[in-house]
Design an enzyme around this catalytic site. Structure first.
Site, PDB file in Angstrom:
ATOM      1  N   GLU A   1      86.737  40.684 -13.789  1.00 38.84           N
ATOM      2  CA  GLU A   1      87.949  40.002 -13.303  1.00 38.84           C
ATOM      3  C   GLU A   1      88.313  38.895 -14.269  1.00 38.84           C
ATOM      4  O   GLU A   1      87.482  38.038 -14.575  1.00 38.84           O
ATOM      5  CB  GLU A   1      87.729  39.331 -11.934  1.00 38.84           C
ATOM      6  CG  GLU A   1      87.825  40.241 -10.762  1.00 38.84           C
ATOM      7  CD  GLU A   1      87.788  39.476  -9.433  1.00 38.84           C
ATOM      8  OE1 GLU A   1      88.335  38.358  -9.347  1.00 38.84           O
ATOM      9  OE2 GLU A   1      87.181  40.013  -8.495  1.00 38.84           O
TER      10      GLU A   1
ATOM     11  N   GLU B   1      81.543  38.440  -5.834  1.00 39.99           N
ATOM     12  CA  GLU B   1      81.448  36.962  -5.872  1.00 39.99           C
ATOM     13  C   GLU B   1      80.485  36.447  -4.807  1.00 39.99           C
ATOM     14  O   GLU B   1      80.831  35.607  -3.972  1.00 39.99           O
ATOM     15  CB  GLU B   1      82.847  36.351  -5.725  1.00 39.99           C
ATOM     16  CG  GLU B   1      83.769  36.779  -6.870  1.00 39.99           C
ATOM     17  CD  GLU B   1      85.098  36.048  -6.927  1.00 39.99           C
ATOM     18  OE1 GLU B   1      85.578  35.614  -5.866  1.00 39.99           O
ATOM     19  OE2 GLU B   1      85.650  35.909  -8.025  1.00 39.99           O
TER      20      GLU B   1
HETATM   21  C1  BGP Z   1      88.672  36.404  -6.990  1.00 36.10           C
HETATM   22  C2  BGP Z   1      88.567  37.532  -5.998  1.00 36.10           C
HETATM   23  C3  BGP Z   1      89.707  38.465  -5.979  1.00 36.10           C
HETATM   24  C4  BGP Z   1      91.044  37.869  -6.337  1.00 36.10           C
HETATM   25  C5  BGP Z   1      90.989  36.797  -7.388  1.00 36.10           C
HETATM   26  C6  BGP Z   1      92.259  35.999  -7.523  1.00 36.10           C
HETATM   27  O1  BGP Z   1      87.993  35.314  -6.520  1.00 36.10           O
HETATM   28  O2  BGP Z   1      87.415  38.328  -6.237  1.00 36.10           O
HETATM   29  O3  BGP Z   1      89.662  39.158  -4.770  1.00 36.10           O
HETATM   30  O4  BGP Z   1      91.795  37.591  -5.269  1.00 36.10           O
HETATM   31  O5  BGP Z   1      89.934  35.902  -7.193  1.00 36.10           O
HETATM   32  O6  BGP Z   1      92.327  35.067  -6.486  1.00 36.10           O
HETATM   33  P1  BGP Z   1      93.632  34.806  -5.650  1.00 36.10           P
HETATM   34  O7  BGP Z   1      94.031  36.137  -5.155  1.00 36.10           O
HETATM   35  O8  BGP Z   1      93.228  33.876  -4.572  1.00 36.10           O
HETATM   36  O9  BGP Z   1      94.595  34.221  -6.593  1.00 36.10           O
END
Ligand code: BGP
Length: 499
Positions: free
Chosen positions: A397, A205
């Protein structure tokens, strides 16, 4: 009819800073994530620090926080004070459970698993002469275990953590010195994991440096100029890494990784549409540089207006042009809705801390953290990327966080199944009807882990439940949720059976 290719990469995604644990084991150095405390969706995560006079404290430098700096003279450190709990130190204890987790994922039908390597496990301070052999051996064991089951690892070289020493000594990626340290680290991985890993991502990201300069780039004193420095240095490091891989390891594929959600204007007012386009364009700056080798004009104009100078030296632009990535990967959880008529709209949140102009979309449902579930988001995202870059794409993701209720050894997470069904359907439509070349789909947080934005474990994404609470109490045992069985069936049918 098979819509997805027969070698489509199905699986799940994880990251060391939230999942791996073992922060003090095997000779690892601490990372920037290891001094972040736990929070919740009402309490912000903090970074703990110490000043030269011995004063200590903590400051919310994390996602969505208006704070941009540690106090004058303070550096981020781990504090031995029981009022601070650092969730990354244990994560989901993958460090000790990796054989079990990989077996369960293999039994779910995965042919791909995404991990990140913790840079400070390989080079504990980031700038060490020689790598830490124990760290290398740990990852070799993990990747060998994957291979045993026919699982292809996808490795993120930097996922929301940098060696802590680099933040303390160099203000993180603000400094150009990190470029060659990173390339040395990346090429060490290529050499050591040769034959075990084929796919790498350079930065997770990468576009979120503007929202979270500490989390993504270890910048502890942030202003618009040093955020621009950090972004440029990461672009340069990524390009040099791609060039090195292509030269010495031609079978490797190196991707970029973007956080992305389609952006809508709330009303037909053209001002809302312009706002949405401008918001989306902020993100596409990062993929333009990494896929096309140049900044878009609107970003150069913005820098010019703000008096920001890109810290390019002679020869850098040629490197950035030559070192574009082999594919574009992305996270998409939902979409964002913006309006200039904020007074008429209901406030929303949106992912990762939220953004000022975001409002609730009346057509979409949200989870308890305000993240909107948009059943069309993957199809729209894939078309946007393909139209602009004409390259291979990979969703690395996609998932939904929920405060799951664990009972009788399982979780009945029909809300997660509904989310996955809609998202996979939308992605399938992009492949079937729009002809998008898609490499794979990785569900985020396939095994429960610490949330990045909030630092809590109560926000669970997994199809595999981990018995640990927000403070790390519990057995660590793994249990299968209903979504595990659903996804297994989906994968077995190569995405045909979504019932
Ligand atoms: C993305 C990241 C992850 C993960 C996901 C969910 O932005 O790459 O590392 O954490 O989001 O976010 P969160 O864990 O804040 O719910």
């Amino acid at each position: 009819m098979t819509r997805f290719s027969k070698d489509f990469l199905w699986g799940g995604a994880t990251a060391a800073n939230q999942y791996e644990g073992g922060a003090r084991e095997g000779g690892a150095g601490l990372s920037t994530a290891d001094v972040m405390t736990n929070g919740s969706h009402t309490v912000r995560r903090q970074v703990t620090w110490q000043k030269p006079d011995g004063t200590t404290g903590s400051t919310p430098l994390c996602f969505g926080s208006p704070e941009r700096h540690l106090p004058e003279g303070a550096i981020p450190v781990e504090l031995n004070d029981e009022k601070y709990y650092y969730p990354s130190h244990l994560g989901s204890d993958f460090y000790h459970w990796y054989k079990e987790d990989i077996r369960l994922c293999a039994e779910e039908g995965f042919n791909c698993l995404r991990f990140s390597v913790k840079w400070s496990r390989i080079f504990p301070n980031g700038d060490d002469e020689t790598p830490n052999q124990e760290g290398i051996d740990f990852y070799k064991d993990v990747f060998t275990e994957c291979k045993k089951y026919g699982i292809e690892p996808l490795v993120t070289l930097e996922h929301y953590e940098n060696p802590l020493a680099l933040a303390q000594r160099y203000n993180g990626w603000d400094s150009r010195e990190l470029v060659d340290m990173y390339v040395k680290y990346a090429t060490t991985c290529f050499k050591e994991f040769d034959g075990l890993v084929k796919y790498y991502l350079t930065f997770n990201e990468i576009n979120l440096i503007e929202a979270a300069p500490y989390v993504t780039a270890g910048i502890i004193h942030a202003d618009p100029q040093n955020i621009a420095n950090g972004a440029f240095h990461q672009f340069l490091a990524s390009a040099k890494t791609v060039i090195a891989a292509h030269k010495d390891y031609p079978e490797l594929k190196i991707g970029m990784m973007l956080a992305y959600g389609p952006t809508y204007g709330l009303t037909p007012d053209p001002a809302d549409q312009l706002l949405a386009q401008q918001w989306q364009n902020k993100t596409l700056v990062y993929s333009d540089v990494q896929m096309l080798g140049r900044y878009p004009n609107y970003k150069l104009k913005e820098y010019e207006r703000e008096g920001i100078v890109i810290p390019a030296q002679e020869g850098d632009w040629e490197i950035i042009k030559e070192g574009t990535c082999d594919f574009l990967s992305f996270s998409t959880y939902g979409s964002h809705t913006l309006t200039v008529h904020g007074e008429e709209a209901e406030g929303g949140a949106g992912g990762n801390g939220g953004a000022m102009q975001m409002v609730r979309n009346p057509y979409l449902k949200t989870n308890a953290w305000g993240w909107a579930t948009d059943p069309q988001c993957l199809r729209i995202t894939l078309n946007t990327f393909y139209d602009r870059y004409h390259c291979d794409l990979w969703c690395v993701e996609n998932g939904i966080g929920w405060n799951d209720k664990f009972e009788d050894g399982t979780v009945h997470d029909d809300y997660r199944i509904d989310y996955m069904r809609a998202n996979i359907q939308s992605m399938r439509d992009a492949v079937e009807f729009d002809g998008i070349p898609l490499m794979g789909y990785l569900y985020w947080g396939c095994v429960d882990m610490v949330s990045n934005g909030e630092g809590e474990r109560a926000k669970r994404y997994g199809q595999i439940y981990v018995d640990l609470d927000d403070l790390g109490n519990g057995t660590g045992k793994r249990y299968l949720k209903d979504s595990y069985h659903w996804y297994k069936k989906c994968i077995q049918s190569n995405g045909e059976d979504l019932d």
